[in-house]
Design an enzyme around this catalytic site. Sequence first.
Site, short mmCIF file in Angstrom:
data_model
loop_
_atom_site.label_atom_id
_atom_site.label_comp_id
_atom_site.label_asym_id
_atom_site.label_seq_id
_atom_site.Cartn_x
_atom_site.Cartn_y
_atom_site.Cartn_z
N HIS A 1 10.11 -5.90 43.40
CA HIS A 1 10.02 -6.28 44.90
C HIS A 1 8.65 -5.68 45.08
CE1 HIS A 1 10.27 -6.28 49.10
NE2 HIS A 1 11.40 -6.74 49.05
N HIS B 1 12.75 4.49 49.86
CA HIS B 1 11.45 4.88 50.01
C HIS B 1 11.06 6.21 50.60
CE1 HIS B 1 7.25 3.28 51.49
NE2 HIS B 1 7.21 3.94 50.42
N TYR C 1 19.07 -8.12 59.17
CA TYR C 1 18.09 -7.37 58.35
C TYR C 1 18.71 -7.32 56.88
CZ TYR C 1 14.57 -4.34 56.39
OH TYR C 1 13.80 -3.64 55.29
#
Length: 439
Positions: free
Chosen positions: A289, A332, A347
């Site tokens: 990604h 992250h 989302y």
Amino acid sequence: MPMHDQTSYMTGFGNEFATEAVAGSLPVGQNSPQRVAHGLYAEQLSGTAFTAPRGENRRSWLYRIRPAAVHGRFSLIEQSRLHNDFGGGPVPPDQMRWSPLPLPATRTDFVDGLYTMAGNGSPEAMTGVAVHLYAANASMRDRFFYNADGELLLVPQLGRLRVCTELGVLELEPQQIGVIPRGLRFRVELLDSEARGYVCENFGGLLRLPELGPIGANGLANPRDFQTPRAAFEQREGRFELVAKFQGHLWRADIGHSPLDVVAWHGNYAPYRYDLRRFNTIGSISFDHPDPSIFTVLTSPSDTHGTANMDFAIFPPRWLVAQHTFRPPWFHRNVASEFMGLVHGVYDAKAEGFAPGGASLHNCMSGHGPDAATFDKASQADLTRPDVIADTMAFMFETRAVLRPTQQALNAAHRQADYQQCWSGLRAAFQPPTTEDAT
């Protein structure tokens, strides 16, 4: 003729435009003639320093019925929901999420409906941003607004808006954005009974298109898809209110005429709109990604090369086809800070809890990523089939400086106190190899 009957657009990003609502109003070959046609006044609106490099210089010449200097004295408006006070108190490193801002129960226009969530920097230093929400149920009829502190990036989530500005009319709907330059006077009319959305107030370098690098000459937000309004004006006299945002506070002054009286203008400092559904999404067609910077629509540069004051990125409908890859956004921790909102749909990194109109804040080095349900599903997905994400429009304001939440945001009833629980189901599954496995 009402301004909304004069709505039409010119295309291109940052172009040098010239437009007139009455023929012969624009001077030929000069900016400030001794006598402007039709008895108009010439006025320059500067968005950058006079000496800014030509490629970055932004200004427009306006030909108007009265100069902008004609109004009464300003007095301070006492209010508490909109401000730029980001300097005091400790900032918790928690991940934060909010449900949609409740819609007002009493008459509330766009200005009264602004609600500051977080920010950094300051208008004095001309760096940083403020992030606001808005919720309104009434149009601004005899009221006008301008922001001397920064340009405004409007992201509608509920309800259509008609933004009547000095330079023309922008009509916005959810999944479109509008940008209002610093200092430009405008009013917001609601085209539906209620409206809600997000605002990024940019104190720093003016928003521009990101560099494309190896992507090439085309892709992401293409310049031809940006629209700037043609000249439109109204000539009204009466008792009106001019509201200014200056140094973090709201001020009001009486004005005896509509300031939306610019009959013609030329230049490159102007409002514009963009339909996010026209974004040309770039992604991996092999594995992994890519970093979310590939979703950048607009960027405000900082004084550090390659580091933005603010990036506006979106997560639109797209196909995910990467092989032997965890396809949703990965876990992250980021030196930058991320404020996210959801305009439409779902989302793909959050299975539940993140509703249209909601928001989240993941500040510098706060761990974040897909919730447990999304992780489990994506870890077992059949990668021989593409994932078609068709019903979504999420966005992110990413800033290089920490976004300091306001006290009203920290204490808000619509803040989700249990947000961290979305990761509580992520169990340790580590199974070290045994001696037999090693042999």
